[in-house]
Enzyme design. Sequence first.
Site, PDB file in Angstrom:
ATOM      1  CD  GLU A 164      -7.596   3.021  -0.246  1.00  0.00           C
ATOM      2  OE1 GLU A 164      -6.526   2.495   0.112  1.00  0.00           O
ATOM      3  OE2 GLU A 164      -7.968   3.022  -1.440  1.00  0.00           O
ATOM      4  CE  LYS A 203      -3.327  -2.278  -0.272  1.00  0.00           C
ATOM      5  NZ  LYS A 203      -3.581  -2.271  -1.646  1.00  0.00           N
ATOM      6  CG  HIS A 226      -4.971  -0.882   3.751  1.00  0.00           C
ATOM      7  ND1 HIS A 226      -5.199  -0.332   2.513  1.00  0.00           N
ATOM      8  CD2 HIS A 226      -4.142  -0.011   4.393  1.00  0.00           C
ATOM      9  CE1 HIS A 226      -4.551   0.818   2.407  1.00  0.00           C
ATOM     10  NE2 HIS A 226      -3.905   1.032   3.539  1.00  0.00           N
ATOM     11  CB  SER A 260      -0.904   0.030   1.230  1.00  0.00           C
ATOM     12  OG  SER A 260      -1.616   1.254   1.255  1.00  0.00           O
TER      13      SER A 260
HETATM   14  C1  6PG Z   1      -3.134   1.446  -1.666  1.00  0.00           C
HETATM   15  C2  6PG Z   1      -4.453   1.518  -2.367  1.00  0.00           C
HETATM   16  C3  6PG Z   1      -4.433   0.854  -3.695  1.00  0.00           C
HETATM   17  C4  6PG Z   1      -5.786   0.587  -4.234  1.00  0.00           C
HETATM   18  C5  6PG Z   1      -6.703   1.697  -4.487  1.00  0.00           C
HETATM   19  C6  6PG Z   1      -8.121   1.207  -4.449  1.00  0.00           C
HETATM   20  O1  6PG Z   1      -3.175   0.896  -0.591  1.00  0.00           O
HETATM   21  O2  6PG Z   1      -2.131   1.923  -2.178  1.00  0.00           O
HETATM   22  O3  6PG Z   1      -5.393   0.863  -1.564  1.00  0.00           O
HETATM   23  O4  6PG Z   1      -3.790  -0.377  -3.595  1.00  0.00           O
HETATM   24  O5  6PG Z   1      -5.679  -0.095  -5.429  1.00  0.00           O
HETATM   25  O6  6PG Z   1      -6.560   2.807  -3.723  1.00  0.00           O
HETATM   26  O7  6PG Z   1      -8.615   1.566  -5.609  1.00  0.00           O
HETATM   27  P1  6PG Z   1     -10.113   1.747  -5.990  1.00  0.00           P
HETATM   28  O8  6PG Z   1     -10.642   2.927  -5.231  1.00  0.00           O
HETATM   29  O9  6PG Z   1     -10.000   2.011  -7.463  1.00  0.00           O
HETATM   30  O10 6PG Z   1     -10.801   0.464  -5.693  1.00  0.00           O
END
Ligand code: 6PG
Length: 468
Positions: free
Chosen positions: A190, A183, A186, A129
């Site tokens: 997010e 993840k 996570h 991430s």
């Molecule tokens: C990270 C992010 C990343 C992720 C997007 C989710 O931890 O760096 O979580 O891995 O792919 O932020 O993307 P969407 O909003 O397009 O689902």
Amino acid sequence: MEQSSLGLIGLAVMGENLALNIERHGFSVSVYNRTAERTRQLVEGRARGKRIRPTYDIREFVESLERPRRIFLMVQAGRPVDEVLAQLRPHLAAGDIVMDGGNSFFKDTDRRSAELAEAGIQYFGVGVSGGEAGALNGPCIMPGGPREAYPLIEPILTSIAAQTPDGPCCAYIGPRSAGHYVKMVHNGCEYAIMQLIAEAYDLLRSACRLSVPQLAELFAEWNRGELNSYLIEITAKVLERVDEETGQPLVDLILDQAGQKGTGKWTSQDALDLGVVIPNIDAALWGRNISALKGERVAAAKLLTGPDLPAEALDSGFVATMREALYAGMVISYAQAMALLRTASREYAYDLDLAEIARIWKGGCIIRARLLDLIQAAFRRDPSLANLLVAPECAAILARTQASLRRAVQAAVGLGIPVPGLGAALAYFDSYRRERLPVNLIQAQRDFFGAHTYQRIDRPGTFHTEWE
Ligand code: 6PG
């Protein structure tokens, strides 16, 4: 020619930056990409003069690596991972290690681990991430796979990860798909926090009539206090940005239709399978899904009316209310994510260390936040904590902030401003803290029409009533 310490396949943004990060930490890297042009661009551009060795076919790539080979896949999740594995497999030997650094679905990772284990190949699902900047400067890394092979990748992973006073943001997560599962959660968290922030922005804008530059300042100020986190920090920066062509805040020119790539949805789907309640992640998903109905919403806006916004802006005290409400919502969202991890740990035999997960989330990743200090402390003190909400530090925060959360939700409801995230947080909190919920009535109804039986509070056993 000297063999490389590690190989990396897939030179899109994340792969390229990760290769540069690995090389910068003293490890030589062989790289391979499906299209040779991309490899050439990298070695003639940003990788010039660095110990990054281009290779142009899979065999040459594998042969350029020290044994046991350590290979990072940074290809798109889904079928591309299976395709690359099929190409790689004939060239690998027992003991070699393959790490999938993409956002793969955890059940795919379980399947691939089992398939490769038959050939003695050690497969790791590695959550990474931090986006592009994280990949280059230090991401949060969540590796899951065979523990006995972890020491072979640990020095590389911990050195390229983000560093905090509390150590590198990388730790062995657990067997099989544990890293990709963590993840995934996570990412669900997010989504939940982004939804809450968007609602706060909406309320402050519509009800308090704050301008975008005022909001930018406010979020920057909030980021200096208990809300301190990457997502609040970037919100301030996003709100600050002015479109060069029009001179308007760029955020005002961005179409209100949110995309997603799947990890948030998988989180909710799996939580439903496990019977874990994560309404903030669910709300964030439907918030994005309803946003996608732009055409329908434009038409409905002409037909369906709601309350008028009052002529007067809400009093300035509401700004502080909103800050507390947002903080309460964030605590409740992390509580749901941790509750899901706790159940998944048991269900999938991951043996997760929740305090350690909170620790590594403190740097590099998208949901890094000051609040994780409290979460880490709570799970360190009591690893079997049923729910973060009952940890004394979180219970105290909610005792202090819940009035604001209620006030924010009440104001939004009165004004007709949708707050699925704040509303979900409040309902979760009120349900979780309630000794008796009205599902006694639901149990009676189920027994009425389907003889589903019920239990009583005054004596043990299973009961059925002839209701009519
Ligand atoms: C990270 C992010 C990343 C992720 C997007 C989710 O931890 O760096 O979580 O891995 O792919 O932020 O993307 P969407 O909003 O397009 O689902």
